[in-house]
Design a protein around this motif. Sequence first.
Motif, PDB file in Angstrom:
ATOM      1  N   LYS A 182       0.834  -1.204   0.000  1.00  0.00           N
ATOM      2  CA  LYS A 182       0.000   0.000   0.000  1.00  0.00           C
ATOM      3  C   LYS A 182       0.867   1.253   0.000  1.00  0.00           C
ATOM      4  O   LYS A 182       0.598   2.208  -0.735  1.00  0.00           O
ATOM      5  CB  LYS A 182      -0.938   0.009   1.212  1.00  0.00           C
ATOM      6  N   SER A 218      -5.198  -0.231  -6.721  1.00  0.00           N
ATOM      7  CA  SER A 218      -5.389  -1.189  -5.636  1.00  0.00           C
ATOM      8  C   SER A 218      -5.745  -2.587  -6.118  1.00  0.00           C
ATOM      9  O   SER A 218      -5.607  -3.560  -5.366  1.00  0.00           O
ATOM     10  CB  SER A 218      -6.465  -0.673  -4.671  1.00  0.00           C
ATOM     11  N   SER A 222      -5.127  -6.336  -4.405  1.00  0.00           N
ATOM     12  CA  SER A 222      -6.211  -7.248  -4.058  1.00  0.00           C
ATOM     13  C   SER A 222      -6.253  -8.462  -4.985  1.00  0.00           C
ATOM     14  O   SER A 222      -6.185  -9.604  -4.528  1.00  0.00           O
ATOM     15  CB  SER A 222      -7.549  -6.508  -4.088  1.00  0.00           C
ATOM     16  N   LYS A 258     -15.121  -4.511   0.902  1.00  0.00           N
ATOM     17  CA  LYS A 258     -13.785  -5.008   1.265  1.00  0.00           C
ATOM     18  C   LYS A 258     -12.704  -4.283   0.463  1.00  0.00           C
ATOM     19  O   LYS A 258     -11.635  -3.960   1.002  1.00  0.00           O
ATOM     20  CB  LYS A 258     -13.702  -6.512   1.022  1.00  0.00           C
ATOM     21  N   ASN A 260     -12.631  -1.291  -0.576  1.00  0.00           N
ATOM     22  CA  ASN A 260     -12.379   0.046  -0.020  1.00  0.00           C
ATOM     23  C   ASN A 260     -11.395   0.008   1.140  1.00  0.00           C
ATOM     24  O   ASN A 260     -10.746   1.016   1.446  1.00  0.00           O
ATOM     25  CB  ASN A 260     -13.697   0.699   0.422  1.00  0.00           C
ATOM     26  N   GLY A 261     -11.258  -1.160   1.777  1.00  0.00           N
ATOM     27  CA  GLY A 261     -10.283  -1.304   2.833  1.00  0.00           C
ATOM     28  C   GLY A 261      -8.852  -1.219   2.325  1.00  0.00           C
ATOM     29  O   GLY A 261      -7.926  -0.998   3.116  1.00  0.00           O
ATOM     30  N   THR A 262      -8.667  -1.385   1.028  1.00  0.00           N
ATOM     31  CA  THR A 262      -7.367  -1.180   0.391  1.00  0.00           C
ATOM     32  C   THR A 262      -7.285   0.201  -0.245  1.00  0.00           C
ATOM     33  O   THR A 262      -6.290   0.910  -0.108  1.00  0.00           O
ATOM     34  CB  THR A 262      -7.115  -2.255  -0.686  1.00  0.00           C
ATOM     35  N   PRO A 265      -6.808   3.488   2.328  1.00  0.00           N
ATOM     36  CA  PRO A 265      -5.455   3.712   2.849  1.00  0.00           C
ATOM     37  C   PRO A 265      -4.457   4.123   1.768  1.00  0.00           C
ATOM     38  O   PRO A 265      -3.560   4.934   2.039  1.00  0.00           O
ATOM     39  CB  PRO A 265      -5.080   2.349   3.447  1.00  0.00           C
TER      40      PRO A 265
END
Length: 276
Positions: A182, A218, A222, A258, A260-262, A265
């Motif tokens: 990230k 991202s 993922s 899920k 959006n969790g990557t 950040p």
Amino acid sequence: MGILSKVGGGLVDLSVIAWDTVIALMNLFTPKLKESEVVPRGAPGHRGSWPEYVPPTDGDSRSACAMLNAMANHGILPHDGKNITFTQLNRTVRQTFNFAASFCFFVPNFSARFLNKSYSKDRFDLADLSMHADNAIEHDASLTRQDAALVPDQGKPDLGLVHDLLEEATGKLSNGTPLLTKSDLSRALSKRRVDARKTNPRYTESFFHNMFGSANSSTMLSIFGGRVEDLRPMLVEERFADHWEPRILDRYGLTMAKFNGTVLPVERGVDVKKYQ
């Protein structure tokens, strides 16, 4: 777009978000898929067996998205990249990359809207998705393409940019395989936005397009797990690595919740001031 169309589109989006939330909860309480079984049986790429790779030729239509182009190069989408239905895109992207059904409806439906087409009835060419507009998904400061104002044909990667991106990788697997993290993507996006602003006199930037830029980036984390050995053929040749399969093992696919969790950040980590 008329006010009624905007309201209708907003209601559809809210429904998709609710649907996506349900799928995310289902993923929490169901067993993961087994490795080598992520791409469903009977679909291209099952157990890492991808159709033959054939590079595009003159006249073939390609987009600014390496993943869609790879699907065309392997014949999962029409090789010429033309006359594709939005429902076909929904189905094939879901099978190929294990995105959730909600995700696979939302993006093609959104694309149909900015192209002023019917999701259920109309067709498009891959190059259509590279339309450069405020309400479209193509954006300046891509990590793999020069800006559209400088290079109108967005169908081919800029190999210099791809090299610079992969060189940012600081992570490693236990066997030493390099990984993008990230922080690596945030740093790459920071540098790219600064450079694009300097080199493109028509550079534009918005929160909407910045989020799409971070979202596009991202997928490398993922779907590909950040693995440079898998990303290199995808970004350079727009080809699936031999025996590759998606790294998402959720039984009902990668949801927007899920994802959006990557994405969040990565975008929060962008610091253009550091590189100005």
